[in-house]
Design a protein around this motif. Structure first.
Motif, PDB file in Angstrom:
ATOM      1  N   GLU A  41      12.398   5.643 -11.535  1.00 45.82           N
ATOM      2  CA  GLU A  41      13.656   5.007 -11.134  1.00 45.82           C
ATOM      3  C   GLU A  41      13.930   5.151  -9.640  1.00 45.82           C
ATOM      4  N   LEU A  42      13.315   6.146  -9.002  1.00 54.08           N
ATOM      5  CA  LEU A  42      13.487   6.335  -7.563  1.00 54.08           C
ATOM      6  C   LEU A  42      12.595   5.401  -6.754  1.00 54.08           C
ATOM      7  N   ALA A  43      11.544   4.903  -7.373  1.00 51.20           N
ATOM      8  CA  ALA A  43      10.503   4.187  -6.641  1.00 51.20           C
ATOM      9  C   ALA A  43      10.928   2.766  -6.276  1.00 51.20           C
ATOM     10  N   ASP A  44      10.429   2.310  -5.141  1.00 51.07           N
ATOM     11  CA  ASP A  44      10.624   0.924  -4.731  1.00 51.07           C
ATOM     12  C   ASP A  44       9.658   0.007  -5.466  1.00 51.07           C
ATOM     13  N   LEU A  45       8.524   0.567  -5.878  1.00 51.38           N
ATOM     14  CA  LEU A  45       7.538  -0.202  -6.635  1.00 51.38           C
ATOM     15  C   LEU A  45       6.801   0.743  -7.567  1.00 51.38           C
ATOM     16  N   VAL A  46       6.694   0.352  -8.838  1.00 49.99           N
ATOM     17  CA  VAL A  46       5.947   1.117  -9.845  1.00 49.99           C
ATOM     18  C   VAL A  46       4.815   0.232 -10.345  1.00 49.99           C
ATOM     19  N   ILE A  47       3.601   0.747 -10.274  1.00 54.22           N
ATOM     20  CA  ILE A  47       2.419  -0.010 -10.697  1.00 54.22           C
ATOM     21  C   ILE A  47       1.729   0.760 -11.810  1.00 54.22           C
ATOM     22  N   ARG A  48       1.726   0.215 -13.003  1.00 55.05           N
ATOM     23  CA  ARG A  48       1.126   0.884 -14.161  1.00 55.05           C
ATOM     24  C   ARG A  48      -0.171   0.194 -14.566  1.00 55.05           C
ATOM     25  N   TYR A  49      -1.061   0.114 -13.613  1.00 54.70           N
ATOM     26  CA  TYR A  49      -2.381  -0.450 -13.857  1.00 54.70           C
ATOM     27  C   TYR A  49      -3.435   0.546 -13.391  1.00 54.70           C
ATOM     28  N   ASP A  50      -4.681   0.298 -13.748  1.00 53.90           N
ATOM     29  CA  ASP A  50      -5.787   1.186 -13.380  1.00 53.90           C
ATOM     30  C   ASP A  50      -5.829   1.379 -11.865  1.00 53.90           C
ATOM     31  N   ILE A  51      -5.934   2.627 -11.446  1.00 59.49           N
ATOM     32  CA  ILE A  51      -5.878   2.943 -10.020  1.00 59.49           C
ATOM     33  C   ILE A  51      -7.022   2.276  -9.252  1.00 59.49           C
ATOM     34  N   GLY A  52      -8.209   2.306  -9.806  1.00 65.65           N
ATOM     35  CA  GLY A  52      -9.344   1.677  -9.139  1.00 65.65           C
ATOM     36  C   GLY A  52      -9.142   0.185  -8.961  1.00 65.65           C
ATOM     37  N   GLU A  53      -8.550  -0.470  -9.965  1.00 66.28           N
ATOM     38  CA  GLU A  53      -8.288  -1.917  -9.877  1.00 66.28           C
ATOM     39  C   GLU A  53      -7.230  -2.209  -8.828  1.00 66.28           C
ATOM     40  N   VAL A  54      -6.211  -1.363  -8.768  1.00 65.34           N
ATOM     41  CA  VAL A  54      -5.120  -1.566  -7.813  1.00 65.34           C
ATOM     42  C   VAL A  54      -5.587  -1.343  -6.384  1.00 65.34           C
ATOM     43  N   LEU A  55      -6.320  -0.273  -6.151  1.00 64.59           N
ATOM     44  CA  LEU A  55      -6.697   0.105  -4.788  1.00 64.59           C
ATOM     45  C   LEU A  55      -8.049  -0.461  -4.356  1.00 64.59           C
ATOM     46  N   GLY A  56      -8.812  -0.993  -5.296  1.00 59.99           N
ATOM     47  CA  GLY A  56     -10.122  -1.559  -4.965  1.00 59.99           C
ATOM     48  C   GLY A  56     -10.099  -2.554  -3.814  1.00 59.99           C
ATOM     49  N   PRO A  57      -9.105  -3.455  -3.767  1.00 54.12           N
ATOM     50  CA  PRO A  57      -9.077  -4.435  -2.659  1.00 54.12           C
ATOM     51  C   PRO A  57      -8.872  -3.807  -1.290  1.00 54.12           C
ATOM     52  N   PHE A  58      -8.474  -2.539  -1.235  1.00 49.49           N
ATOM     53  CA  PHE A  58      -8.234  -1.882   0.040  1.00 49.49           C
ATOM     54  C   PHE A  58      -9.406  -0.996   0.489  1.00 49.49           C
ATOM     55  N   VAL A  59     -10.506  -1.048  -0.250  1.00 47.32           N
ATOM     56  CA  VAL A  59     -11.659  -0.214   0.074  1.00 47.32           C
ATOM     57  C   VAL A  59     -12.302  -0.641   1.390  1.00 47.32           C
ATOM     58  N   GLY A  60     -12.354  -1.932   1.650  1.00 49.36           N
ATOM     59  CA  GLY A  60     -12.997  -2.421   2.878  1.00 49.36           C
ATOM     60  C   GLY A  60     -14.502  -2.475   2.708  1.00 49.36           C
ATOM     61  N   ASN A  61     -15.192  -2.696   3.813  1.00 48.39           N
ATOM     62  CA  ASN A  61     -16.657  -2.860   3.770  1.00 48.39           C
ATOM     63  C   ASN A  61     -17.357  -1.500   3.894  1.00 48.39           C
TER      64      ASN A  61
END
Length: 253
Positions: free
Chosen positions: A233-253
């Motif tokens: 309830e404190l969060a500006d954004l809550v993401i309840r998906y697989d962490i690897g899927e969420v952060l994968g696009p930010f891995v870079g080359n």
């Protein structure tokens, strides 16, 4: 706000990271499950099979020390073969880009260092299990040395310098939190304008208070975790998906 789908969650997270000047991640066991390291609290986790050994029991009893090291040796192949997952690598990419000054972690697996964080920029709130220390004088020992002693005697070893017990360099239940690390973590929480709480159940205190410190200091808070937490309830954004899927696009080359 709870993200309604993965794509919009990634897009909104990307916008928040781009807008932020100082991003501080706070990571828990969930970021390392992709690397093959089981968590502690979930059904089937380590604590559902073995209750943790409190620090006072470790200090007082040889049998408790022997059991603690037996469990650690049983996990040795897991820790030795684990490699950073997409979540670790994504944070390391943001670190190299200058967005992240340091990572605060409850994890003990050394994977943030392996992903590219400098050792002094990994603030380990619960210690590190990839090496050991004497609980008396603090002398460092490698796990291989402890195993060599174990194989010779069948018991957990004592320090060669002061004869106090040798323990993994982790923080056990009932053991004092590391003061310097907690102070630095609190300062980073106060200075950031975006905190990412990733893979933590946010129930282990005092570490779980860091996202609240960040929020109270004016930062935005994103919680990425498969299950709900008491701080959603404190969060500006809550993401309840697989962490690897969420952060994968930010891995870079």
């Amino acid at each position: 706000m709870i993200a309604s789908d993965l794509r919009s969650a990634i897009d909104r997270l990307g916008d928040m990271i781009a807008e932020a000047s100082v991003v501080v991640p706070f990571t828990g066991a969930g970021i390392s499950t992709e690397s093959g390291i089981p968590d502690f609290r979930s059904p089937g986790g380590l604590w559902s099979r073995n209750q943790p050994i409190p620090f006072d029991a470790f200090v007082a009893r040889q049998d408790a020390r022997d059991e603690a090291w037996r469990r650690r040796f049983a996990m040795e192949s897991v820790f030795k073969t684990a490699r950073p997952g997409r979540g670790h690598r994504a944070l390391a990419n943001l670190y190299r880009a200058g967005k992240i000054p340091a990572v605060l972690t409850q994890n003990i697996d050394n994977l943030h260092q392996a992903s590219g964080f400098a050792e002094h920029d990994v603030v380990e709130l619960h210690g590190n299990t990839t090496y050991a220390r004497c609980i008396g004088c603090g002398k460092r020992y490698e796990i291989d040395w402890v195993k060599w002693c174990w194989d010779r005697t069948g018991h957990a070893p004592h320090c060669t310098a002061c004869d106090e017990p040798v323990k993994t360099a982790t923080i056990s239940f009932g053991q004092a939190m590391p003061e310097a690390e907690m102070h630095r973590a609190a300062e980073l929480a106060k200075q950031c304008d975006l905190m990412l709480a990733i893979g933590s159940s946010l129930v282990v205190w005092p570490a779980a208070g860091l996202p609240i410190t960040a929020k109270n200091s004016g930062a935005k808070l994103v919680i990425i975790n498969n299950e709900s937490t008491d701080q959603d309830e404190l969060a500006d954004l809550v993401i309840r998906y697989d962490i690897g899927e969420v952060l994968g696009p930010f891995v870079g080359n």
